[in-house]
Design an enzyme around this catalytic site. Sequence first.
Site, PDB file in Angstrom:
ATOM      1  N   ASP A   1      -2.085  -0.360 -12.779  1.00 17.59           N
ATOM      2  CA  ASP A   1      -1.291   0.222 -11.717  1.00 17.59           C
ATOM      3  C   ASP A   1       0.118   0.172 -11.308  1.00 17.59           C
ATOM      4  O   ASP A   1       0.965  -0.852 -11.385  1.00 17.59           O
ATOM      5  CB  ASP A   1      -2.512  -0.583 -10.381  1.00 17.59           C
ATOM      6  CG  ASP A   1      -1.539  -0.040  -8.741  1.00 17.59           C
ATOM      7  OD1 ASP A   1      -0.332   0.654  -8.998  1.00 17.59           O
ATOM      8  OD2 ASP A   1      -2.087  -0.333  -8.097  1.00 17.59           O
TER       9      ASP A   1
ATOM     10  N   ASN B   1      -7.418  -0.749 -10.939  1.00 17.71           N
ATOM     11  CA  ASN B   1      -6.957  -1.432  -9.639  1.00 17.71           C
ATOM     12  C   ASN B   1      -8.679  -1.949  -9.174  1.00 17.71           C
ATOM     13  O   ASN B   1      -8.854  -1.368  -8.621  1.00 17.71           O
ATOM     14  CB  ASN B   1      -5.806  -0.990  -9.294  1.00 17.71           C
ATOM     15  CG  ASN B   1      -5.607  -2.249  -8.209  1.00 17.71           C
ATOM     16  OD1 ASN B   1      -6.544  -3.179  -7.206  1.00 17.71           O
ATOM     17  ND2 ASN B   1      -4.789  -2.032  -8.000  1.00 17.71           N
TER      18      ASN B   1
ATOM     19  N   ASP C   1      -9.753   0.409  -3.184  1.00 20.72           N
ATOM     20  CA  ASP C   1      -9.137   1.539  -2.152  1.00 20.72           C
ATOM     21  C   ASP C   1      -8.665   2.859  -3.160  1.00 20.72           C
ATOM     22  O   ASP C   1      -8.096   3.541  -3.143  1.00 20.72           O
ATOM     23  CB  ASP C   1      -7.920   0.977  -1.534  1.00 20.72           C
ATOM     24  CG  ASP C   1      -7.094  -0.133  -1.263  1.00 20.72           C
ATOM     25  OD1 ASP C   1      -7.011  -0.801  -2.940  1.00 20.72           O
ATOM     26  OD2 ASP C   1      -6.461  -0.070  -1.282  1.00 20.72           O
ATOM     27  N   HIS C   2      -9.069   1.906  -4.784  1.00 17.48           N
ATOM     28  CA  HIS C   2      -8.308   2.847  -6.238  1.00 17.48           C
ATOM     29  C   HIS C   2      -9.256   3.252  -6.434  1.00 17.48           C
ATOM     30  O   HIS C   2     -10.690   3.090  -6.705  1.00 17.48           O
ATOM     31  CB  HIS C   2      -7.091   2.167  -7.175  1.00 17.48           C
ATOM     32  CG  HIS C   2      -6.385   1.522  -6.555  1.00 17.48           C
ATOM     33  ND1 HIS C   2      -5.095   2.132  -7.336  1.00 17.48           N
ATOM     34  CD2 HIS C   2      -5.989   0.501  -6.009  1.00 17.48           C
ATOM     35  CE1 HIS C   2      -4.201   1.364  -6.808  1.00 17.48           C
ATOM     36  NE2 HIS C   2      -4.488   0.421  -5.825  1.00 17.48           N
TER      37      HIS C   2
ATOM     38  N   ASP D   1      -1.513   4.932  -9.862  1.00 21.72           N
ATOM     39  CA  ASP D   1      -2.442   4.722 -11.583  1.00 21.72           C
ATOM     40  C   ASP D   1      -2.067   5.427 -12.368  1.00 21.72           C
ATOM     41  O   ASP D   1      -2.641   6.620 -12.606  1.00 21.72           O
ATOM     42  CB  ASP D   1      -3.843   4.514 -11.304  1.00 21.72           C
ATOM     43  CG  ASP D   1      -3.941   3.442 -10.247  1.00 21.72           C
ATOM     44  OD1 ASP D   1      -4.466   2.123 -10.102  1.00 21.72           O
ATOM     45  OD2 ASP D   1      -4.433   4.382  -9.151  1.00 21.72           O
TER      46      ASP D   1
ATOM     47  N   ASN E   1       2.091   1.558  -9.267  1.00 18.77           N
ATOM     48  CA  ASN E   1       2.679   0.944  -7.965  1.00 18.77           C
ATOM     49  C   ASN E   1       3.946   1.770  -7.556  1.00 18.77           C
ATOM     50  O   ASN E   1       4.630   1.875  -6.984  1.00 18.77           O
ATOM     51  CB  ASN E   1       3.364  -0.099  -6.910  1.00 18.77           C
ATOM     52  CG  ASN E   1       1.770  -1.502  -6.411  1.00 18.77           C
ATOM     53  OD1 ASN E   1       1.049   0.117  -5.981  1.00 18.77           O
ATOM     54  ND2 ASN E   1       1.648  -1.986  -6.945  1.00 18.77           N
TER      55      ASN E   1
ATOM     56  N   GLU F   1      -5.196  -6.126 -10.136  1.00 24.06           N
ATOM     57  CA  GLU F   1      -5.413  -7.551  -9.008  1.00 24.06           C
ATOM     58  C   GLU F   1      -6.933  -8.014  -8.603  1.00 24.06           C
ATOM     59  O   GLU F   1      -7.650  -7.563  -8.192  1.00 24.06           O
ATOM     60  CB  GLU F   1      -5.363  -5.916  -6.977  1.00 24.06           C
ATOM     61  CG  GLU F   1      -4.563  -5.819  -6.402  1.00 24.06           C
ATOM     62  CD  GLU F   1      -4.180  -5.345  -5.488  1.00 24.06           C
ATOM     63  OE1 GLU F   1      -4.316  -6.635  -4.858  1.00 24.06           O
ATOM     64  OE2 GLU F   1      -4.565  -4.341  -5.371  1.00 24.06           O
TER      65      GLU F   1
END
Length: 257
Positions: free
Chosen positions: A147, A7, A247-248, A218, A149, A34
């Site tokens: 991802d 991501n 941030d991943h 993930d 989530n 993303e």
Amino acid sequence: MKIATYNVNGINGRLANLIDWLDRAKPDAVALQELKAPDERFPAAALEAAGYGAVWHGQKSWNGVAILARGGTPVVTRRGFPGDPDPAQSRYIEAAVDGVLIGGLYLPNGNPWPGPKFDYKLAWFDAFATHAAGLLASGLPVVLAGDYNVVPTDFDIYRPGALKGNALIQPEARAAYAALVAQGWTDALRTLHPDEPMFTFWDYFRNAFPRDAGMRLDHLLLSEALAPRLTAAGVDRDARAGDKSSDHAPAWIELRP
């Protein structure tokens, strides 16, 4: 064969980070999420210069998914999937790379919980599970990478009970992930690392990365035809530590021929 999911949290704003990681890690195929870019702003030329062909499914400002292949171009088989509850959102792309079918996904976040966004998350998950069952029944070597989530269990988050009101840890979301895996998919990271957290996400706030206050969002799920080829899996935490990073962190697997 090395396959990763990443991501990137805005492909154009973090293009230098992505290319640096590709140069260091040298994955054979990557599912990206993303993108936060419409189709016409996807940086295909820059990625080609870095040695990667790409197929993508973009969306202005939000979402967006892509699949990259080192030294070639993935053969796209679909963008979106039958039954998608909101096809206007670019959340799924499927392509073949070196004999492996890769489903790259960005599952809805679902916040705030409870509410319509969480209901959409579960509806998307349910429709995707139907598509995944069809892929599994095909007998093809498939990896569902992306991802999701979803934090599958308390072991997959830095502190059980953290994010109490967050959609990522709700029982319904966890049950949907568990039901998907139970179709016959292999959770690659957890299979090879049963006793390690293997976090893939750390928030930008509250000094989360230095404190290792992360979670595993993930995942790479392998079909029954592909799972016997799994030899290694990991998370490239260094990519999260870089300047202006996503941030991943990328999660990856290695498959024997």
